[in-house]
Motif scaffolding. Structure first.
Motif, PDB file in Angstrom:
ATOM      1  N   LEU A  86       0.801  -1.223   0.000  1.00 22.32           N
ATOM      2  CA  LEU A  86       0.000   0.000   0.000  1.00 22.32           C
ATOM      3  C   LEU A  86       0.839   1.281   0.000  1.00 22.32           C
ATOM      4  O   LEU A  86       0.323   2.357   0.297  1.00 22.32           O
ATOM      5  N   HIS A  87       2.118   1.180  -0.368  1.00 20.52           N
ATOM      6  CA  HIS A  87       2.932   2.387  -0.519  1.00 20.52           C
ATOM      7  C   HIS A  87       2.447   3.139  -1.757  1.00 20.52           C
ATOM      8  O   HIS A  87       2.089   2.541  -2.772  1.00 20.52           O
ATOM      9  N   LEU A  88       2.450   4.452  -1.675  1.00 22.78           N
ATOM     10  CA  LEU A  88       1.949   5.283  -2.770  1.00 22.78           C
ATOM     11  C   LEU A  88       2.695   5.037  -4.083  1.00 22.78           C
ATOM     12  O   LEU A  88       2.095   5.114  -5.154  1.00 22.78           O
ATOM     13  N   GLY A  89       3.984   4.711  -4.012  1.00 22.93           N
ATOM     14  CA  GLY A  89       4.750   4.460  -5.242  1.00 22.93           C
ATOM     15  C   GLY A  89       4.171   3.315  -6.049  1.00 22.93           C
ATOM     16  O   GLY A  89       3.953   3.432  -7.260  1.00 22.93           O
ATOM     17  N   GLY A  90       3.906   2.193  -5.393  1.00 21.01           N
ATOM     18  CA  GLY A  90       3.313   1.044  -6.081  1.00 21.01           C
ATOM     19  C   GLY A  90       1.894   1.308  -6.522  1.00 21.01           C
ATOM     20  O   GLY A  90       1.465   0.878  -7.591  1.00 21.01           O
ATOM     21  N   ILE A  91       1.164   2.035  -5.698  1.00 20.34           N
ATOM     22  CA  ILE A  91      -0.218   2.385  -6.055  1.00 20.34           C
ATOM     23  C   ILE A  91      -0.231   3.269  -7.300  1.00 20.34           C
ATOM     24  O   ILE A  91      -1.015   3.036  -8.225  1.00 20.34           O
ATOM     25  N   LEU A  92       0.643   4.281  -7.338  1.00 13.02           N
ATOM     26  CA  LEU A  92       0.689   5.170  -8.506  1.00 13.02           C
ATOM     27  C   LEU A  92       1.065   4.417  -9.778  1.00 13.02           C
ATOM     28  O   LEU A  92       0.503   4.669 -10.851  1.00 13.02           O
ATOM     29  N   HIS A  93       2.017   3.500  -9.655  1.00 13.05           N
ATOM     30  CA  HIS A  93       2.405   2.706 -10.833  1.00 13.05           C
ATOM     31  C   HIS A  93       1.209   1.906 -11.355  1.00 13.05           C
ATOM     32  O   HIS A  93       0.901   1.937 -12.545  1.00 13.05           O
ATOM     33  N   SER A  94       0.532   1.211 -10.463  1.00 11.17           N
ATOM     34  CA  SER A  94      -0.612   0.398 -10.872  1.00 11.17           C
ATOM     35  C   SER A  94      -1.785   1.259 -11.323  1.00 11.17           C
ATOM     36  O   SER A  94      -2.524   0.892 -12.232  1.00 11.17           O
TER      37      SER A  94
END
Length: 117
Positions: free
Chosen positions: A31-39
């Motif tokens: 749930l880190h924003l980096g992974g969320i933004l990528h997806s």
């Protein structure tokens, strides 16, 4: 075939040129924003493609977002657990290929739903 072509083209751009270090360095933290933004980038572009080619099924962009996030997260967790790096193990590359295969299966699933429901 247009849908598969555009989803796979989208995949290349979202997974490689559009992915910034903040995204790929943080995909292993749930749930880190980096992974969320990528997806989310994947989900948004899938939504654009579906809105043009199959607007009834635009909701599948949410499925792409969720699946993409979890496939990437799992890949990073496995790489970290086994200390797989591009320069120390061929299994790093096998896992990268499997990650890409899972994403492509997602696109085939999306296409199947669009063509058969």
């Amino acid at each position: 075939m247009d849908l598969i072509f555009w989803l796979m083209t989208k995949h290349f751009f979202c997974d490689f040129p559009f992915q910034i270090p903040y995204m790929y360095k943080n995909k292993g933290k749930y749930l880190h924003l980096g992974g969320i933004l990528h997806s989310l980038t994947h989900g948004i572009f899938t939504g654009v493609i579906l809105s043009i080619l199959h607007p009834t099924y635009i909701w599948l962009a949410i499925i792409d977002f969720i699946l993409h996030y979890h496939i990437d997260w799992a890949k990073v967790k496995i790489n970290t657990y086994f200390n797989l790096q591009p320069n120390n193990s061929e299994w790093y590359w096998v896992l990268l290929g499997f990650d890409q295969l899972c994403h492509f299966y997602t696109y085939f699933g999306i296409a199947y739903i669009c063509w058969n429901l």
